[in-house]
Design an enzyme around this catalytic site. Structure first.
Site, PDB file in Angstrom:
ATOM      1  N   TYR A  34       1.254  -1.293   0.045  1.00 30.13           N
ATOM      2  CA  TYR A  34       0.493  -0.224   0.335  1.00 30.13           C
ATOM      3  C   TYR A  34       0.667   1.413  -0.151  1.00 30.13           C
ATOM      4  O   TYR A  34       0.902   1.978   0.446  1.00 30.13           O
ATOM      5  CB  TYR A  34      -1.073  -0.034   1.352  1.00 30.13           C
ATOM      6  CG  TYR A  34      -2.467   0.450   0.898  1.00 30.13           C
ATOM      7  CD1 TYR A  34      -3.114   0.093   0.057  1.00 30.13           C
ATOM      8  CD2 TYR A  34      -2.648   1.971   1.365  1.00 30.13           C
ATOM      9  CE1 TYR A  34      -4.853   0.700  -0.505  1.00 30.13           C
ATOM     10  CE2 TYR A  34      -4.322   2.474   0.829  1.00 30.13           C
ATOM     11  CZ  TYR A  34      -5.017   1.836  -0.193  1.00 30.13           C
ATOM     12  OH  TYR A  34      -5.926   2.912  -0.778  1.00 30.13           O
ATOM     13  N   HIS A  36       3.332   5.273  -0.287  1.00 26.58           N
ATOM     14  CA  HIS A  36       2.746   6.084  -0.815  1.00 26.58           C
ATOM     15  C   HIS A  36       4.097   6.556  -0.925  1.00 26.58           C
ATOM     16  O   HIS A  36       5.023   6.016  -0.681  1.00 26.58           O
ATOM     17  CB  HIS A  36       2.267   6.438   0.697  1.00 26.58           C
ATOM     18  CG  HIS A  36       2.936   6.442   1.890  1.00 26.58           C
ATOM     19  ND1 HIS A  36       3.865   6.502   2.517  1.00 26.58           N
ATOM     20  CD2 HIS A  36       2.552   5.280   2.859  1.00 26.58           C
ATOM     21  CE1 HIS A  36       4.431   5.861   3.500  1.00 26.58           C
ATOM     22  NE2 HIS A  36       3.725   4.679   3.481  1.00 26.58           N
ATOM     23  N   GLY A  38       6.210   7.896   1.075  1.00 21.38           N
ATOM     24  CA  GLY A  38       7.292   7.683   1.498  1.00 21.38           C
ATOM     25  C   GLY A  38       7.764   6.457   1.519  1.00 21.38           C
ATOM     26  O   GLY A  38       9.220   7.143   1.752  1.00 21.38           O
ATOM     27  N   HIS A  39       6.890   5.148   1.005  1.00 19.55           N
ATOM     28  CA  HIS A  39       8.193   4.561   0.675  1.00 19.55           C
ATOM     29  C   HIS A  39       9.243   4.557  -0.754  1.00 19.55           C
ATOM     30  O   HIS A  39       9.871   4.346  -0.935  1.00 19.55           O
ATOM     31  CB  HIS A  39       7.280   3.524  -0.379  1.00 19.55           C
ATOM     32  CG  HIS A  39       5.950   2.991   1.144  1.00 19.55           C
ATOM     33  ND1 HIS A  39       5.256   2.583   1.560  1.00 19.55           N
ATOM     34  CD2 HIS A  39       6.627   1.649   2.710  1.00 19.55           C
ATOM     35  CE1 HIS A  39       4.454   2.757   2.496  1.00 19.55           C
ATOM     36  NE2 HIS A  39       5.110   1.707   3.248  1.00 19.55           N
ATOM     37  N   GLY A 149      12.061   3.398   7.819  1.00 17.84           N
ATOM     38  CA  GLY A 149      12.006   4.804   7.845  1.00 17.84           C
ATOM     39  C   GLY A 149      12.465   5.270   9.375  1.00 17.84           C
ATOM     40  O   GLY A 149      12.177   4.498  10.621  1.00 17.84           O
ATOM     41  N   VAL A 178       8.543  11.262   5.763  1.00 16.34           N
ATOM     42  CA  VAL A 178       7.552  12.612   4.943  1.00 16.34           C
ATOM     43  C   VAL A 178       6.605  12.560   4.967  1.00 16.34           C
ATOM     44  O   VAL A 178       5.469  11.825   6.218  1.00 16.34           O
ATOM     45  CB  VAL A 178       7.465  11.662   3.352  1.00 16.34           C
ATOM     46  CG1 VAL A 178       6.692  12.186   2.718  1.00 16.34           C
ATOM     47  CG2 VAL A 178       9.630  11.082   2.240  1.00 16.34           C
TER      48      VAL A 178
END
Ligand code: PAF
Length: 294
Positions: A34, A36, A38-39, A149, A178
């Site tokens: 899933y 976003h 950030g990834h 992260g 993020v």
């Protein structure tokens, strides 16, 4: 080159073998999917360090406790594959549960003190599940670099410690959190939030900033900093804080009388439908306090 995608260990192994024969350095972005922004920031960070980026997508049952959101955790492989390809990922490894755990594991990675504080106190088997799956993924992919992260700060420190304790060869890169424009840390779980709670969720970041501001103004009493953060959260309807705390790094211990050195401001808070966690890492000196990347 088109992105390689597989659900099987043997196939990612063969792909990696060939990449290594060509002298490629490998990076791994472990995810639960899933995806976003950030990834995608992890992918970009690894593209600076290695020649081939592998992204794993696996919702790891071992790290969810009873009554947690394993069954409803958002999954959308087609969307993830499109985003990964667009970001320039070289290979996606998206195993089924039976591929990772053909039988319930007899051997797990136990994280002692660090695994039982804060998140670990609220989710007692969580870090054992995380460390076990990360250890497996690192053995399967054998990357030169892997990214974790800052958003899951305790996880980042658990993984770093596991790599050190178990003499793993990988290097870990920490990727800064993020945020959405209002400051909410990006998370796949944000989609659980009702629109009202989504609007209020940025209060967690505001509380962390309030804590940082009080340190920057010279406050050194950990209780006072925690109080400032808690006061920012108190008026938010339906939000129940679970911890609002200042901890020293890398051990996540409560500070002695005065906040000094490298510390984390950490918050976990629940809306009825979703749990939020966030943090800031701060270097506190005699003449100031500034946010840093851990
Ligand atoms: O942070 C996550 O998404 C997960 O905990 C991880 C590192 C992929 C392990 O399942």
């Amino acid at each position: 080159m088109p992105m390689f995608t597989t659900r099987h260990i043997k196939e990612i192994d063969a792909w990696l073998e060939e990449a290594r024969l060509r002298g490629a350095r490998i990076g791994l972005v472990p995810t639960m999917g899933y995806l976003h922004d950030g990834h995608l920031r992890h992918v970009a960070a690894l593209q600076e360090l290695v020649d081939r980026v592998v992204l794993s997508i696996f919702v790891n049952p071992l790290q969810f406790g009873p009554g947690e959101d394993y069954a409803r955790y958002p999954r959308d492989l087609d969307r993830d594959l499109a985003l990964a390809a667009e970001a320039g990922v070289d290979a996606v490894f998206a195993p089924e549960v039976a591929e990772m755990y053909p039988t319930p594991p007899e051997t797990v990675v136990e994280v002692t003190a660090l695994g039982h504080l804060l998140e670990g106190a609220l989710r007692p088997t969580h870090f054992q599940g995380v460390a076990t799956v990360v250890c497996k993924l690192l053995h399967i992919v054998r990357p030169d670099w892997a990214s974790f992260g800052q958003k899951d700060l305790q996880q980042l420190f658990v993984v770093r410690r596991m790599v050190e304790d178990l003499n793993m060869r990988v290097q870990i890169v920490a990727v800064p959190t993020v945020r959405e424009p209002d400051g909410l840390a990006m998370s796949s779980r944000n989609r659980y939030l009702t629109s009202e709670h989504r609007a209020a969720a940025a209060s967690v970041y505001r509380a962390l900033r309030a804590g940082l501001d009080s340190l920057a103004r010279g406050e050194r009493d950990p209780w006072a900093v925690e109080r400032v953060m808690a006061q920012t959260l108190a008026p938010v309807p339906d939000l129940s804080p679970q911890y609002v705390t200042v901890r020293t790094l890398p051990d996540f211990a409560p500070p002695a009388a005065e906040v000094q050195g490298r510390v984390a401001l950490l918050i976990a808070a629940r809306f009825p439908e979703a749990r939020l966690i966030d943090n800031l890492v701060v270097e506190v000196t005699s003449d100031g306090a500034r946010e840093i990347v851990p």
